[in-house]
Design a protein around this motif. Structure first.
Motif, PDB file in Angstrom:
ATOM      1  N   TYR A 282      48.584 107.730  58.155  1.00 31.34           N
ATOM      2  CA  TYR A 282      47.424 107.248  58.821  1.00 31.34           C
ATOM      3  C   TYR A 282      46.168 106.306  58.159  1.00 31.34           C
ATOM      4  CZ  TYR A 282      43.156 107.822  61.528  1.00 31.34           C
ATOM      5  OH  TYR A 282      41.874 107.860  62.033  1.00 31.34           O
ATOM      6  N   LEU A 283      45.945 106.963  56.982  1.00 34.04           N
ATOM      7  CA  LEU A 283      44.864 106.437  55.927  1.00 34.04           C
ATOM      8  C   LEU A 283      45.178 104.926  55.673  1.00 34.04           C
ATOM      9  CD1 LEU A 283      43.891 109.398  53.867  1.00 34.04           C
ATOM     10  CD2 LEU A 283      42.676 108.547  55.633  1.00 34.04           C
ATOM     11  N   ARG A 284      46.597 104.683  55.429  1.00 32.22           N
ATOM     12  CA  ARG A 284      47.170 103.504  54.915  1.00 32.22           C
ATOM     13  C   ARG A 284      46.904 102.561  56.044  1.00 32.22           C
ATOM     14  NH1 ARG A 284      47.680 100.326  51.803  1.00 32.22           N
ATOM     15  NH2 ARG A 284      49.793  99.922  51.574  1.00 32.22           N
ATOM     16  N   ARG A 285      47.214 103.015  57.289  1.00 36.04           N
ATOM     17  CA  ARG A 285      47.079 102.213  58.375  1.00 36.04           C
ATOM     18  C   ARG A 285      45.762 101.757  58.755  1.00 36.04           C
ATOM     19  NH1 ARG A 285      50.789 105.927  60.474  1.00 36.04           N
ATOM     20  NH2 ARG A 285      49.194 106.835  61.648  1.00 36.04           N
TER      21      ARG A 285
ATOM     22  N   VAL B 163      40.449 116.898  56.808  1.00 39.06           N
ATOM     23  CA  VAL B 163      39.593 116.139  57.409  1.00 39.06           C
ATOM     24  C   VAL B 163      40.366 114.907  58.147  1.00 39.06           C
ATOM     25  CG1 VAL B 163      37.442 114.609  56.849  1.00 39.06           C
ATOM     26  CG2 VAL B 163      37.756 116.979  55.906  1.00 39.06           C
ATOM     27  N   THR B 164      41.102 114.258  57.357  1.00 41.80           N
ATOM     28  CA  THR B 164      41.699 113.247  58.184  1.00 41.80           C
ATOM     29  C   THR B 164      42.544 113.658  59.299  1.00 41.80           C
ATOM     30  OG1 THR B 164      42.458 112.493  55.827  1.00 41.80           O
ATOM     31  CG2 THR B 164      43.763 111.677  57.582  1.00 41.80           C
TER      32      THR B 164
ATOM     33  N   ALA C 225      42.455 108.897  47.936  1.00 45.76           N
ATOM     34  CA  ALA C 225      42.138 109.383  46.679  1.00 45.76           C
ATOM     35  C   ALA C 225      42.104 110.970  46.328  1.00 45.76           C
ATOM     36  CB  ALA C 225      41.145 108.742  45.955  1.00 45.76           C
ATOM     37  N   GLY C 226      41.341 111.535  47.380  1.00 44.87           N
ATOM     38  CA  GLY C 226      41.511 113.015  47.466  1.00 44.87           C
ATOM     39  C   GLY C 226      42.677 113.554  47.591  1.00 44.87           C
ATOM     40  N   ILE C 227      43.489 113.045  48.458  1.00 39.83           N
ATOM     41  CA  ILE C 227      44.930 113.720  48.613  1.00 39.83           C
ATOM     42  C   ILE C 227      45.725 113.226  47.522  1.00 39.83           C
ATOM     43  CG2 ILE C 227      47.151 113.582  49.998  1.00 39.83           C
ATOM     44  CD1 ILE C 227      45.210 112.617  52.341  1.00 39.83           C
ATOM     45  N   THR C 228      45.691 112.260  46.970  1.00 44.22           N
ATOM     46  CA  THR C 228      46.327 111.825  45.768  1.00 44.22           C
ATOM     47  C   THR C 228      46.395 112.486  44.636  1.00 44.22           C
ATOM     48  OG1 THR C 228      46.401 109.522  46.720  1.00 44.22           O
ATOM     49  CG2 THR C 228      47.307 109.943  44.243  1.00 44.22           C
ATOM     50  N   VAL C 229      44.918 112.994  44.412  1.00 42.96           N
ATOM     51  CA  VAL C 229      44.428 113.894  43.026  1.00 42.96           C
ATOM     52  C   VAL C 229      45.106 115.193  43.302  1.00 42.96           C
ATOM     53  CG1 VAL C 229      42.734 114.819  42.025  1.00 42.96           C
ATOM     54  CG2 VAL C 229      42.447 112.522  42.387  1.00 42.96           C
ATOM     55  N   ASP C 230      44.924 115.632  44.398  1.00 35.83           N
ATOM     56  CA  ASP C 230      45.285 117.174  44.491  1.00 35.83           C
ATOM     57  C   ASP C 230      46.729 117.422  44.616  1.00 35.83           C
ATOM     58  OD1 ASP C 230      42.724 117.896  44.638  1.00 35.83           O
ATOM     59  OD2 ASP C 230      42.745 119.396  46.318  1.00 35.83           O
ATOM     60  N   THR C 231      47.446 116.510  45.063  1.00 34.67           N
ATOM     61  CA  THR C 231      49.026 116.457  45.083  1.00 34.67           C
ATOM     62  C   THR C 231      49.625 115.843  43.847  1.00 34.67           C
ATOM     63  OG1 THR C 231      49.211 114.253  46.401  1.00 34.67           O
ATOM     64  CG2 THR C 231      48.857 116.413  47.844  1.00 34.67           C
ATOM     65  N   LYS C 232      48.934 115.516  42.744  1.00 27.70           N
ATOM     66  CA  LYS C 232      49.662 114.910  41.669  1.00 27.70           C
ATOM     67  C   LYS C 232      50.417 113.738  41.936  1.00 27.70           C
ATOM     68  CE  LYS C 232      47.321 118.060  39.332  1.00 27.70           C
ATOM     69  NZ  LYS C 232      46.467 118.691  40.848  1.00 27.70           N
TER      70      LYS C 232
ATOM     71  N   PRO D  12      37.641 100.530  55.139  1.00 22.84           N
ATOM     72  CA  PRO D  12      38.632 100.813  53.887  1.00 22.84           C
ATOM     73  C   PRO D  12      38.233 101.644  52.919  1.00 22.84           C
ATOM     74  CG  PRO D  12      38.479  98.302  54.628  1.00 22.84           C
ATOM     75  CD  PRO D  12      37.652  99.178  55.523  1.00 22.84           C
ATOM     76  N   LEU D  13      36.691 101.579  52.572  1.00 26.65           N
ATOM     77  CA  LEU D  13      36.204 102.504  51.570  1.00 26.65           C
ATOM     78  C   LEU D  13      36.466 103.983  52.026  1.00 26.65           C
ATOM     79  CD1 LEU D  13      34.681 103.047  49.056  1.00 26.65           C
ATOM     80  CD2 LEU D  13      32.402 102.758  50.269  1.00 26.65           C
ATOM     81  N   GLU D  14      36.046 104.186  53.203  1.00 28.98           N
ATOM     82  CA  GLU D  14      36.265 105.528  53.851  1.00 28.98           C
ATOM     83  C   GLU D  14      37.517 105.990  53.757  1.00 28.98           C
ATOM     84  OE1 GLU D  14      32.669 104.658  56.849  1.00 28.98           O
ATOM     85  OE2 GLU D  14      34.830 104.879  57.378  1.00 28.98           O
ATOM     86  N   ALA D  15      38.483 105.346  53.842  1.00 25.77           N
ATOM     87  CA  ALA D  15      39.988 105.753  54.090  1.00 25.77           C
ATOM     88  C   ALA D  15      40.494 105.739  52.745  1.00 25.77           C
ATOM     89  CB  ALA D  15      40.943 104.486  54.730  1.00 25.77           C
ATOM     90  N   THR D  16      40.000 104.885  51.799  1.00 23.83           N
ATOM     91  CA  THR D  16      40.457 104.855  50.370  1.00 23.83           C
ATOM     92  C   THR D  16      39.845 106.316  49.589  1.00 23.83           C
ATOM     93  OG1 THR D  16      40.703 102.549  50.194  1.00 23.83           O
ATOM     94  CG2 THR D  16      40.287 103.927  48.280  1.00 23.83           C
TER      95      THR D  16
END
Length: 665
Positions: free
Chosen positions: A525-528, A479-480, A502-509, A494-498
């Motif tokens: 891109y999300l951090r930017r 989606v990103t 979070a979705g990427i972080t969870v699935d990649t451990k 910020p909330l939407e990017a976070t």
């Protein structure tokens, strides 16, 4: 003598004729008694002759019928004994009371009287459950028919339980012809070098040609060994024509060509892999071709490097020992983004829905799609039935934002609001049965699927747009990428990017597994865009009691097959699906653990099994054999059975795979 013979019509005629003669003779006596007396004597003589003839006829008829009856009885036994079919009569205790010569010759015995029927015909059903009886009598009210094989002979048995009677017909020739027909039925297949561009990256034309020639030579030799007609359609595509016999040999070999090609190109930076789609069972060549292409799409959708075989209602997978190769081009992402934009603009509403018991990846991806719809001023809603511990902290942040929080609706509200011009976007799953509300998928006239899981047998086939990329780490990553192409002036809050991060972080451990260069590009891109990594860490914090519960489960883990950790909770111990998955992840951090399986009872009463691996073992194949699915490194299944039976089935499947092809790459 039968009555119909005593009342023959000509018998009554004779009686009336004699009665008339006697009346005429009486008149004659009255006028001329000497002449009348002579006539009376003649009538008496004639009557005597007629009665004697009738009695002789009846005696001879009785003798004829009696003789014929004796002849029939004498021949009857010989005829029944020498019939070209078997007849068996048995007693209530299932011992043979009588059989003809056909059955004796069949078993090579002089007589079978007194033999146990169950010993001679072990397949014969004597006791049938009441429900089965009802179903059977509905379809077969008179007999039970089944095939019986003995040595090289094939027989058709028809069992009449009420009469305790069995008829036996030899059908060896018919069975031989049927088997020959089945073995010679045509199967079609398509072979594809699924990552030729990636494997030949940086090669010049000569090196690329040499690589494809090596692969072609290996494939041609393999096809010759298995009696397959092979036709090259392009540099990376082949057509296979074979019969069922060759297909069975291929399945027995577990499609060894997959390993051969991968090992042959192991020296390359990206080893070359094959995908094979095969179809069998249809009498229509056109339909076989369509099924073969569908099977190939299934193999590619599951990440490639595997074979998918569609045989009637059976769909089997072989191989799949490597992760999907990350595509280096973003052309597909741009095309999908533009197509999704057009679909949104044509819709009056957009509904976004993830899988049951959604995780942060499903919620993050849903928020990303919601943002895209808002850019084009289309009303968008995210379908959520209820929160769960895995997304509870994220949803607290979401509901603080009035704009995003107001977009979440219940499945019931969505069903009332959806129209024929609405668009439904399904994220993080491609199975209708796994969505929060499967009825929404049926009611929606247009469905879009965005998912990163390997394609399973169940699929939303009538979707107008499918973005299924097994190489991706998460649906949030996909989606990103879409958001970067869907609008030039898109700005994530910020909330939407976070939520997406979070979705990427969870699935990649925490970016430890199943990541590629595009995963980090999406995270960058999300951090930017303002994603708060500190907030992500707070959202992912563990509860102390949950940590203690995980440690208790891990304490009972055991190692099997050298490198597989299996943890099974006690009977009656209920654990959430999230906690089951977290324990499986934790076990992977242990020394020498290549794969982990955690089995526990869930709050809904089902037995949940979560499977994880580091890539050296395909846990998806294991879960699919149990009725589930997932990724090469991440899979799960839910079973409706006692926990000990679920554990036993899991261990049996692992042993089967180890025996067939080995558990580890």
């Amino acid at each position: 003598m039968p009555k119909f013979l005593l009342k023959r019509w000509h018998g009554y005629q004779t009686v009336w004729a004699f009665a008339l003669l006697l009346i005429l003779d009486a008149f004659l006596v009255a006028y001329n008694w000497p002449l009348g007396l002579v006539c009376l004597v003649l009538v008496a003589i004639l009557g005597f002759v007629m009665v004697k003839a009738e009695l002789d006829f009846r005696r001879e008829l009785n003798q004829y019928i009696g003789g014929l009856n004796l002849r029939i009885k004498r021949v009857e036994g010989q005829v029944v004994s020498n019939l070209p079919l078997g007849i068996v009569l048995y007693s209530e205790d299932h011992s043979i009371e009588w059989n003809n010569r056909f059955v004796s010759r069949m078993f090579g015995e002089k007589t079978l009287i007194g033999s146990d029927l169950a010993t001679l015909f072990p397949q014969l059903p004597f006791k049938v459950k009441d429900k089965d009886k009802k179903d059977h009598h509905k379809d077969h009210p008179h007999d039970i028919q089944f095939e019986y094989r003995m040595n090289e002979q094939v027989y058709d048995l028809r069992h009449y339980p009420e009469e305790r009677l069995i008829y036996i017909y030899e059908t060896t020739e018919l069975a031989t012809l049927r088997d020959k027909y089945e073995k010679e039925k045509i199967a079609l297949g398509i072979i594809m070098l699924d990552n030729l561009d990636e494997a030949s990256q940086g090669m010049d034309d000569q090196q690329r040609t040499a690589l494809t020639a090596r692969a072609a030579s290996e494939i041609t030799s393999w096809a010759k060994d298995f009696n397959i007609y092979l036709r090259r359609l392009s540099s990376e595509r082949y057509l296979m024509i074979l019969n069922h016999n060759s297909l069975q040999d291929l399945e027995m070999s577990r499609f060894i060509i997959l390993d051969d090609i991968r090992e042959m190109t192991a020296d390359l930076k990206v080893p070359m892999t094959l995908s094979i789609g095969l179809a069998y069972g249809s009498d229509s060549i056109r339909e076989l071709g369509e099924l073969a292409q569908s099977s190939l799409d299934m193999a590619l959708g599951r990440g490639g490097d595997q074979a998918a075989v569609k045989a009637g209602q059976r769909l089997s997978f072989y191989g799949g020992k490597t992760n999907a190769v990350e595509k280096r081009t973003r052309v597909r992402a741009r095309v999908i983004a533009h197509a999704l934009r057009d679909l949104m603009q044509e819709s009056d509403q957009v509904f976004i829905m993830g899988h049951k018991i959604p995780d942060m990846d499903a919620i993050g991806a849903s928020i990303g799609i919601w943002k895209a719809a808002n850019l084009y001023h289309v009303d968008a809603y995210i379908v959520l039935d209820e929160s769960n511990p895995s997304i509870e902290r994220l949803m607290e942040q979401v509901y603080k934002d009035e704009q995003v929080g107001a977009s979440f609706i219940t499945p019931e509200e969505a069903q009332q609001m959806i129209t024929e011009h609405s668009l439904l976007v399904v994220v993080d799953t491609h199975k209708a049965s796994m969505t929060i509300e499967p009825r929404l998928v049926q009611e929606a006239s247009r469905v879009v699927v965005v998912d990163h899981h390997r394609r399973g047998e169940e699929f939303i086939n009538d979707a107008v747009l499918i973005y299924l990329e097994p190489y991706a780490s998460s649906a949030a990553e996909l989606v990103t990428e879409l958001l970067q192409y869907i609008h030039d002036k898109l700005q994530l809050r910020p909330l939407e990017a976070t939520a997406l991060l979070a979705g990427i972080t969870v699935d990649t451990k925490h970016f430890a597994i199943h990541t590629g260069s595009r995963t980090f590009e999406a995270a960058g891109y999300l951090r930017r865009s303002g994603a708060d990594s500190i907030l992500v860490q707070r959202l992912l914090k563990e509860d102390l009691q949950e940590y203690i519960a995980k440690a208790e489960i891990i304490k009972h883990a055991k190692m099997i097959h050298g490198h597989i950790a299996v943890a099974v909770t006690e009977e009656g111990q209920i654990i959430s699906q999230l906690l089951i998955a977290q324990v499986a992840d934790s076990l992977l951090n242990m020394t020498d653990v290549v794969a982990s399986f955690v089995v526990s009872e869930r709050p809904d009463g089902l037995i949940g099994i979560s499977a994880r691996s580091l890539g050296k073992m395909n846990v998806q194949v294991v879960m699919e054999r149990l009725g589930g699915g997932g990724h090469l490194t991440n899979a799960a299944v839910q079973l409706d059975m006692p926990i000990r039976e679920a554990e036993s089935r899991l261990l049996d499947v692992l042993s089967e795979i180890e025996k067939e092809e080995g558990l580890f790459e």
